[in-house]
Design an enzyme around this catalytic site. Structure first.
Site, short mmCIF file in Angstrom:
data_model
loop_
_atom_site.label_atom_id
_atom_site.label_comp_id
_atom_site.label_asym_id
_atom_site.label_seq_id
_atom_site.Cartn_x
_atom_site.Cartn_y
_atom_site.Cartn_z
N SER A 114 0.82 -1.20 0.00
CA SER A 114 0.00 0.00 0.00
C SER A 114 0.86 1.26 0.00
O SER A 114 0.40 2.33 0.36
CB SER A 114 -0.91 0.02 1.23
OG SER A 114 -0.15 -0.01 2.42
N CYS A 115 2.13 1.14 -0.41
CA CYS A 115 3.05 2.28 -0.32
C CYS A 115 2.68 3.38 -1.30
O CYS A 115 3.11 4.52 -1.13
CB CYS A 115 4.49 1.83 -0.54
SG CYS A 115 4.82 1.20 -2.19
N GLY A 116 1.90 3.06 -2.33
CA GLY A 116 1.47 4.10 -3.25
C GLY A 116 2.47 4.42 -4.34
O GLY A 116 2.22 5.27 -5.18
#
Length: 282
Positions: A114-116
């Site tokens: 979910s680090c983007g």
């Protein structure tokens, strides 16, 4: 099982009949990992093998590569306001000369799905920090029948799952299918870290002839941990993510998904699967 499991009262409904009974649940507690006294990360885990978990996490971070890089790991006494030891905070002390990561919010950019970040940035981060390029020479060669037998062997070794039904598992096997080690945790990434950390502590890295089997799906994070430990084969009983497949293809990792019964999908690294050449030529 100590802190690994806990008992809770539960209302049980079966065919309309109600009853109360104690139920065994897997324990989940936070673990703060400090590096040379500085806070680095917090993970939710099942207590147990905490030192191995911390060591394995730092292998995936590119900080540790051999047992010589590690000076010691201790629980932090006085981790709370009242000075008690919760056994939920560990401090990893590295040997002199070991390069340390940047202690900022921007560190660890490739360890979370979910680090983007875009896929290319994540792949580049692993490529530039990997200490053990996958180099199984001669290449590991696996018969599909051997791979198909591994989930049952993993399931038979899951002690806590039998009591709770709430744990993921990860196991290391030899290329001949011999079980080397198995760890359970509420998070499958923690289970892998525990395996890799124990291997580091025992001087076993890189795991260049090993097969890593995980319950559930194969995320980018799990593929990354396999690559960072030099593991040539990652197999999962469920689906991989697209970025996990991209990472496997780029690094030479054999990635197997949907390993159930005699069926499986090979997403990358087909050259390590016996009879692949015949199928490719047919």
């Amino acid at each position: 099982m100590g802190r690994v499991t806990e008992r809770r009262k539960v209302l049980r409904i079966r065919d309309g009949a109600l009853s109360t009974r104690p139920d065994t649940l897997v324990a989940e507690e936070p673990l703060e990992i400090r590096l040379n006294g500085k806070p680095l990360a917090i993970t939710m885990r099942t207590p147990g093998d905490d030192f191995a978990l911390a060591a394995g996490f730092l292998v995936s971070e590119g900080v540790l590569a051999t047992a010589d890089d590690l000076q010691n790991i201790v629980y932090c006494a006085g981790a709370t306001v009242d000075g008690s030891n919760t056994y939920n905070v560990v401090d990893v002390k590295t040997a002199p000369g070991v390069a340390l990561p940047d202690f900022t919010l921007e560190r660890n950019v490739y360890t979370s799905s979910s680090c983007g970040l875009c896929g290319k940035a994540s792949l580049d981060a692993v490529r530039t920090t990997a200490r053990f390029p996958i180099a199984d020479t001669p290449p590991v060669r696996l018969a599909p029948e051997l791979l198909a037998s591994l989930p049952d062997r993993l399931r038979a070794a899951q002690r806590v799952f039998d009591r709770t039904g709430g744990l993921h598992a990860a196991a290391l096997f030899t290329e001949d299918g011999e079980l080397l080690d198995v760890r359970e945790d509420v998070g499958r990434h923690n289970a892998v870290d525990k395996l890799v950390g124990r291997a580091l502590q025992n001087g076993g890295l890189p795991l260049s002839r090993a097969i890593l089997l995980v319950s559930g799906r194969a995320s980018f994070e799990l593929a990354q941990k396999a690559v960072m430990a030099g593991i040539p084969v990652l197999a999962a009983v469920s689906a991989p993510s697209s970025l996990a497949v991209d990472l496997a293809a780029e690094t030479g990792l054999t990635l197997v998904g949907f390993l159930r019964g005699s069926s499986m999908n090979v997403y990358a690294g087909e050259n390590r699967i016996a009879r692949w050449e015949a199928a490719a030529q047919g």
